[in-house]
Design an enzyme around this catalytic site. Structure first.
Site, PDB file in Angstrom:
ATOM      1  N   PHE A  32     -71.731  45.043  47.021  1.00  0.00           N
ATOM      2  CA  PHE A  32     -71.462  43.780  46.338  1.00  0.00           C
ATOM      3  C   PHE A  32     -72.075  42.608  47.114  1.00  0.00           C
ATOM      4  CE2 PHE A  32     -68.609  40.055  45.764  1.00  0.00           C
ATOM      5  CZ  PHE A  32     -68.916  39.794  44.431  1.00  0.00           C
ATOM      6  N   GLN A  33     -72.828  41.794  46.423  1.00  0.00           N
ATOM      7  CA  GLN A  33     -73.509  40.626  46.998  1.00  0.00           C
ATOM      8  C   GLN A  33     -74.435  40.988  48.157  1.00  0.00           C
ATOM      9  OE1 GLN A  33     -70.555  37.464  47.637  1.00  0.00           O
ATOM     10  NE2 GLN A  33     -70.960  36.743  45.560  1.00  0.00           N
TER      11      GLN A  33
ATOM     12  N   LYS B 294     -71.173  40.950  58.252  1.00  0.00           N
ATOM     13  CA  LYS B 294     -69.788  40.508  58.419  1.00  0.00           C
ATOM     14  C   LYS B 294     -69.084  41.244  59.555  1.00  0.00           C
ATOM     15  CE  LYS B 294     -65.924  39.087  55.504  1.00  0.00           C
ATOM     16  NZ  LYS B 294     -65.348  39.112  54.140  1.00  0.00           N
TER      17      LYS B 294
ATOM     18  N   MET C 161     -95.769  14.913  34.843  1.00  0.00           N
ATOM     19  CA  MET C 161     -97.030  15.367  35.399  1.00  0.00           C
ATOM     20  C   MET C 161     -97.607  16.487  34.534  1.00  0.00           C
ATOM     21  SD  MET C 161     -99.101  14.552  37.732  1.00  0.00           S
ATOM     22  CE  MET C 161     -98.548  13.929  39.319  1.00  0.00           C
TER      23      MET C 161
ATOM     24  N   GLU D  68     -76.597  26.154  47.071  1.00  0.00           N
ATOM     25  CA  GLU D  68     -77.254  26.500  48.340  1.00  0.00           C
ATOM     26  C   GLU D  68     -78.676  25.960  48.435  1.00  0.00           C
ATOM     27  OE1 GLU D  68     -75.615  28.707  46.467  1.00  0.00           O
ATOM     28  OE2 GLU D  68     -74.134  29.745  47.723  1.00  0.00           O
TER      29      GLU D  68
END
Lengths: 232, 593
Positions: B143-144, B193, B503, B81
């Site tokens: 969940f999630q 949802k 760097m 993502e």
């Protein structure tokens, strides 16, 4: 390569070393202002009262308070409540910042999408705070006398505790709290300052006091006309 | 609305087909069209003008993907993502219209946040859509579940928690409009949802910004006059172009203004390409790794006309020594940028192109600055951007950058990761057009280059895309090679591989007594072979003699190619202004730090 000056094989970066270069004498302070001398370098913080008219929607207070913690603004108090216009709320912020800091506070709050308008109130603004004080109840007469002195109200009185309410500007509240200390303050709850501009001056730019009063009678039709959605 | 997103009927309800409005006969204005919230989301995106989306499937976003299944919108499944957000960001930079990314709730949303923060720092137009657990579960640590609007409030222009199927389409439209309007930035809509699954009769309206958002495009006349008078009397003027010049499509106005009045132009990193670097007036990039001449000119100027820049600390160095004698004329569409970091003597709130034109129209004469232009030219001669290529040292990265520049067109797009390679890519490539430089400026996100190349190629399929990566940066999002192969994207990844997180190593050598803690990357894989494992073409180069021919082969390959350039591990980025230092004191080598 295409530029014949580049990649010649043996040149590398050239030029006078740092201490061989000319240097300007001017300086800026930490606010990025040009200064004549070091005495101009620092600004003193002051108290600013900022009023924000916002869309009364979930999360708006979190966005405002999150902004303050993220940008390290020094916030003294924050109060919020609905206005006479449906769907609008007013947030009153008291901040301790330099002049440039207060300017930034106003601009950053204004930038939040649910914020309609932001204004800073002058010293003459009408300001008030509410405090609840719970003190020991051994000397009810004396507590009552102090409460009256500060035009307060007794909300609860029992054998062991007395709870009073005082409203007023910050100085009055501070004085009252000091006066009640002699009884032993058990608990205290302060709301923080809330404020409106005095007289005809709008509290936030574009806000019309007269029209807002009408909107009490007819919030639906005046909601969009009483509040300017842009400002300077 | 979209004809390609037909209404979905469930449980036998309203199964009668809708044939359009019987009065107008217009199929589009069907009297009553039931759709899901998710179909509204997709319809709103189509209506707002979105074309390509980048995302990853997942539980809570499934209804939206189900709606996309019937849509003409192009969806690119990314491997992670974070890359979806970077690709959308780059798509926004190159196309000028908001890029869209999608993710599911919880880990999908949190993975997006780096890319959202990146877009926020660089004011890139982007819309993020995240799935969320059903409304009834919100707050239960389901969940999630994560508090996505809470997490992203500080890194979005604004965000929304979609409340109802009836309004979700309008909310997405508003998010899209807001992302691109005024000062661009990322917006996010969190989509529970149950909202996306619910049915609604509402059709999304045209995408508009909220009433409370009304950016001022034209600067105040009095300030414009003040700006014009200030510039007219300048003896040592410099224009400082910021990213707002690119975002505001003001490159043409900037070029015309600078040339008409003969004012040298320095650039912030996001503005690279806004003014052609091969122009006599170009000073190129200013700041920590800017050119010596840009830093000398901004340090010594008496009037600084800054347009659409936010005076980031990498640009200013220490504020106390930044253009210390200059009157600052600052134009920005975001009033909050005026006097935020550097005090503006003349504030101009407005759109970059409009304000430049306003000031140009108001000016009665050019500043008398022939001597100053000569001085700037002298600095260009004194501090040329050059590098050594001795035979006994390994390949120099600057040479590689120039070789690729030479092999590509002027409108080729460069994307980069973050680190030394990014600085060489900006220093040694000659940028002449806006929207050809795509990089992570404000957030400095390693791993940005490859997903950005994917987004850039999707936005401009006909243009060449070269992505410079460091070995450390490339490893952070290298999995996106799979996406580039699947989509057969003709991009060339040039890895400037020095087996260091370079760097950091440069700073360790300069400021930490050479104690190279955790910066040694000699465990890096062989990138050419890894490219082949992904199905891309791989090359490895370690000699000067191979550079040109390999670049040609890589450019000629139809599909993603990776060239692992084994560069001199000792090479460092100069000029350099130490963090918080004075720009005029830039070091040309480590012993000057």
């Amino acid at each position: 390569m295409s530029d014949s000056e580049r990649g010649t094989g043996d040149a590398g970066l050239q030029g006078p070393a740092p201490d061989e270069r000319p240097h300007p004498e001017g300086r800026r302070n930490r606010h990025g202002e040009r200064i004549e001398s070091v005495t101009d370098a620092e600004q003193d913080p002051r108290t600013g009262v900022v009023s924000a008219l916002v869309e009364h929607e979930p999360g708006v207070l979190a966005k405002v308070s999150g902004l303050f913690s993220r940008r390290q603004f020094n916030i003294e108090s924050l109060t919020v409540g609905p206005t006479t216009v449906d769907g609008h709320a007013r947030i009153t912020l008291v901040v301790e910042e330099t002049d440039s800091g207060i300017e930034q506070v106003k601009k950053q709050v204004e930038k939040l999408v649910p914020v309609i308008a932001v204004g800073e109130l002058g010293d003459d603004a009408v300001q008030a705070e509410l405090v609840l004080l719970k003190v020991r109840g051994e000397e009810p007469d004396k507590v009552h006398a102090i409460t009256q002195m500060y035009e307060g109200q007794t909300l609860d009185a029992g054998p062991r505790t007395i709870t009073v309410q005082i409203t007023g500007d910050q100085q009055k509240i501070d004085d009252a709290v000091d006066a009640f200390r002699q009884f032993g303050i058990i608990e205290i709850a302060r709301t923080g300052q809330t404020a409106l501009a005095r007289g005809d001056t709008p509290t936030t730019p574009g806000e019309s006091p007269a029209a807002s009063a009408e909107s009490t009678a007819d919030t639906e039709t005046t909601a969009n006309t009483t509040i300017a959605t842009d400002d300077d | 609305m979209s004809e390609s997103a037909p209404p979905r009927f469930e449980d036998g309800e309203e199964t009668e087909p809708v044939n359009g409005d019987p009065i107008t006969g217009d199929a589009d204005s069907a009297a009553k069209t039931t759709r899901t919230g998710a179909q509204s989301v997709v319809a709103a995106l189509e209506r707002a003008g979105a074309e390509t989306l980048f995302g990853v499937q997942g539980g809570a976003i499934m209804p939206v993907y189900d709606a996309l299944y019937d849509s003409d919108l192009r969806h690119v499944t990314m491997a992670h993502e974070q890359s979806a957000a970077h690709a959308a960001d780059a798509y926004g930079i190159v196309s000028g219209t908001p890029g869209v990314c999608l993710a599911t709730s919880g880990p999908g949303a949190t993975n997006l946040t780096t890319g959202i923060a990146d877009a926020d720092m660089d004011s890139d137009p982007m819309v993020a859509l995240t799935g969320q657990v059903p409304t009834d579960f919100v707050g239960s640590d389901a969940f999630q579940e994560t508090d996505t609007t809470g997490l992203t409030a500080p890194i979005t222009k604004t965000n929304y928690f979609a409340q109802r199927a009836d309004t979700v389409g309008d909310t997405v439209g508003e998010a899209f409009a807001l992302a691109g309007e005024g000062r661009p930035g990322p917006t996010l809509v969190d989509l529970p949802k149950d909202v996306t699954n619910a049915e609604t009769d509402a059709e999304p309206k045209d995408a508009t910004t909220p009433d409370t958002y009304d950016p001022q495009t034209e600067a105040d006349d009095e300030e414009v006059r003040a700006a014009a008078r200030t510039l007219e009397r300048a003896k040592k003027p410099v224009i400082l172009a910021g990213g707002g010049v690119v975002k505001g499509e003001a490159s043409e106005q900037l070029r015309a203004f600078a040339r008409e009045y003969g004012i040298p132009v320095a650039s912030s990193m996001p503005a690279v390409g806004a003014f052609p670097e091969d122009d006599d007036l170009a000073l190129e990039m200013v700041g920590m790794h800017g050119t010596g001449y840009a830093n000398m000119a901004t340090t010594h100027c008496d009037v600084l006309f800054a347009v659409g820049c936010r005076f980031d600390d990498r640009l200013t160095g220490g504020v106390d020594t930044f253009a210390p004698e200059a009157e600052v004329v600052h134009a920005d569409i975001d009033p909050a940028e005026i006097s935020k970091n550097v005090h503006a003597d003349v504030p101009l709130v407005g759109d970059a192109g409009t304000v430049i034109s306003q000031v140009g129209d108001e000016m009665e004469r050019a500043p008398d600055c022939d001597e100053w232009r000569d001085q700037c030219q002298q600095w260009k001669d004194e501090y040329p951007m050059d590098y050594r290529t001795p035979d006994d040292e390994p390949l120099k990265p600057q040479f590689v950058v120039e070789a690729l520049d030479e092999a590509t067109d002027d409108d080729a797009i460069v994307t980069t990761g973050v680190g030394q390679h990014q600085m060489w890519a900006v220093q040694y490539w000659t940028y002449t057009e806006p929207r050809t430089w795509v990089s992570s400026h404000g957030l400095g996100t390693m791993g940005y280059g490859l997903p950005a190349a994917i987004g850039a190629k999707m936005a401009a399929p006909d243009r060449e895309v070269v992505s410079f990566e460091g070995d450390g940066s490339f490893l952070m999002t290298i999995q996106e090679l799979a996406v580039a192969v699947r989509e057969n994207l003709d991009i060339t990844v040039a890895v400037l591989n020095n087996e260091y997180i370079g760097m950091v190593r440069q700073w360790q050598d300069a400021f930490f007594d050479g104690r190279r803690a955790a910066s040694d990357y000699d465990w890096c894989p062989e990138f050419d072979k890894l490219a082949e494992a992904f199905g891309a073409e791989g090359f490895a180069v370690s000699d000067y003699d191979e550079v040109t021919s390999t670049v040609e082969s890589a450019m000629a390959y139809d599909g993603p190619s990776v060239v692992d350039f084994r560069i001199d591990p000792a090479e460092n980025v100069y000029p350099m202004v130490p963090s918080g230092g004075a720009n005029g004191q830039f070091a040309l080598s480590e012993d000057q730090l």
